[in-house]
Design a protein around this motif. Structure first.
Motif, PDB file in Angstrom:
ATOM      1  N   ASP B 133       0.850  -1.197   0.000  1.00 47.65           N
ATOM      2  CA  ASP B 133       0.000   0.000   0.000  1.00 47.65           C
ATOM      3  C   ASP B 133       0.880   1.239   0.000  1.00 47.65           C
ATOM      4  OD1 ASP B 133      -2.747  -1.061   0.225  1.00 47.65           O
ATOM      5  OD2 ASP B 133      -1.965  -1.930   2.078  1.00 47.65           O
ATOM      6  N   MET B 134       0.484   2.215  -0.792  1.00 48.86           N
ATOM      7  CA  MET B 134       1.324   3.408  -0.944  1.00 48.86           C
ATOM      8  C   MET B 134       0.505   4.699  -0.858  1.00 48.86           C
ATOM      9  SD  MET B 134       3.648   2.082  -4.142  1.00 48.86           S
ATOM     10  CE  MET B 134       2.253   1.325  -4.973  1.00 48.86           C
ATOM     11  N   THR B 135       1.243   5.751  -0.538  1.00 45.09           N
ATOM     12  CA  THR B 135       0.670   7.097  -0.656  1.00 45.09           C
ATOM     13  C   THR B 135       1.657   7.973  -1.426  1.00 45.09           C
ATOM     14  OG1 THR B 135       1.674   7.756   1.445  1.00 45.09           O
ATOM     15  CG2 THR B 135      -0.616   7.012   1.526  1.00 45.09           C
ATOM     16  N   LEU B 136       1.105   8.959  -2.105  1.00 41.26           N
ATOM     17  CA  LEU B 136       1.917   9.998  -2.739  1.00 41.26           C
ATOM     18  C   LEU B 136       1.391  11.330  -2.217  1.00 41.26           C
ATOM     19  CD1 LEU B 136       3.066  10.310  -6.408  1.00 41.26           C
ATOM     20  CD2 LEU B 136       1.858  12.201  -5.335  1.00 41.26           C
ATOM     21  N   SER B 137       2.279  12.070  -1.539  1.00 40.14           N
ATOM     22  CA  SER B 137       1.865  13.301  -0.864  1.00 40.14           C
ATOM     23  C   SER B 137       2.670  14.496  -1.329  1.00 40.14           C
ATOM     24  CB  SER B 137       2.093  13.177   0.652  1.00 40.14           C
ATOM     25  OG  SER B 137       1.508  12.008   1.158  1.00 40.14           O
ATOM     26  N   ALA B 138       2.071  15.655  -1.172  1.00 39.00           N
ATOM     27  CA  ALA B 138       2.770  16.927  -1.386  1.00 39.00           C
ATOM     28  C   ALA B 138       2.478  17.803  -0.183  1.00 39.00           C
ATOM     29  CB  ALA B 138       2.301  17.603  -2.665  1.00 39.00           C
ATOM     30  N   GLU B 139       3.534  18.270   0.467  1.00 42.29           N
ATOM     31  CA  GLU B 139       3.389  19.126   1.658  1.00 42.29           C
ATOM     32  C   GLU B 139       2.436  18.517   2.675  1.00 42.29           C
ATOM     33  OE1 GLU B 139       2.442  22.915  -0.242  1.00 42.29           O
ATOM     34  OE2 GLU B 139       4.575  23.404  -0.276  1.00 42.29           O
ATOM     35  N   GLY B 140       2.538  17.201   2.855  1.00 42.62           N
ATOM     36  CA  GLY B 140       1.765  16.525   3.893  1.00 42.62           C
ATOM     37  C   GLY B 140       0.354  16.146   3.487  1.00 42.62           C
ATOM     38  N   ILE B 141      -0.057  16.529   2.288  1.00 46.24           N
ATOM     39  CA  ILE B 141      -1.414  16.185   1.830  1.00 46.24           C
ATOM     40  C   ILE B 141      -1.333  15.012   0.867  1.00 46.24           C
ATOM     41  CG2 ILE B 141      -3.400  17.014   0.468  1.00 46.24           C
ATOM     42  CD1 ILE B 141      -2.574  19.857   1.597  1.00 46.24           C
TER      43      ILE B 141
END
Lengths: 155, 155
Positions: B133-141
């Motif tokens: 499972d993965m996430t891709l975030s920018a500035e914590g979002i």
């Protein structure tokens, strides 16, 4: 193959035609072009050698990218069909879709140096949600299948 | 942030390091680098402006591409962890994974010009099947989530 119709992506308004995958105004990008043919969509693309995975095959990210852009273009085309909008008589497509979810199943390695064919079929339209099933083939062999949930943008 | 460990992709053997998404031997590519940190994986990437969707946001194909390469790298790292292979003491990673299936959910537009952070967590290993499972975030979002089914290659 003759495409009398304009590509779906060439009907996107100029200010929304910068997508690296399919925007006509992105000179660095793939400029994928999706055509509506009857009740299906079709696109062709021959990847440059640099888009390698292991030598001889196309990297998965490009496969996903092509399916994503073909999917949103197809969804917009199918939504127009459903609303009896004739794409031969519009300069700008009045419906635009974005991807909510994309699933790609990699069946066999996608060979490098071949013309790839993408096809799309409408599964369902429910309100603003449009589901499209896709295949990406090389020389008649399905290398990957794709499933996109596209959302119709509000005006 | 200090990465004492080598990137997973830098442990791929030279002849399998040409991937456009993450191969150290592909000078045209993204050269994504995934690091194992405890029981998670992490990678960072700042997209070039040309990888636009609509102006101001990153096109979905790049998001999918980064999640794909981070996913296979993470799967290989987690498989090594499970087999007590210490990645600090190998020159070549002895396990290599390919993508069977990738699902990406796009939550909010991924902003252009920001450093993106990808994280990976192992969900399960069953035989040769590894789910990450993965996430891709920018500035914590969190802009997108990804789920990959990777398959461990046989020797």
């Amino acid at each position: 193959m003759h495409h009398k119709r304009k590509a779906i992506q060439d009907l996107y308004p100029d200010e929304l035609a910068h997508c690296y995958g399919c925007g006509k105004n992105n000179p660095d990008g793939h400029q994928l072009k999706t055509y509506l043919m009857g009740d299906e969509t079709i696109a062709h693309f021959t990847p440059d050698e640099k888009f390698t995975a292991i030598p001889g095959s196309v990297y998965g990210g490009l496969v996903a990218s092509l399916l994503d852009c073909h999917g949103t273009g197809s969804a917009a085309a199918f939504a127009c069909l459903a609303e009896n909008i004739d794409l031969e008589n519009v300069a700008i497509i009045p419906i635009r879709c974005v991807t909510a979810s994309l699933k790609v199943d990699f069946k066999v390695p996608t060979p490098m140096g071949k013309k790839l064919e993408l096809k799309g079929k409408l599964r369902s339209i429910e309100g603003r949600k449009i589901l499209v099933d896709m295949t990406l083939s090389a020389e008649g062999i399905v290398c990957a299948t794709g499933e996109i949930l596209a959302i119709k943008l509000k005006d």
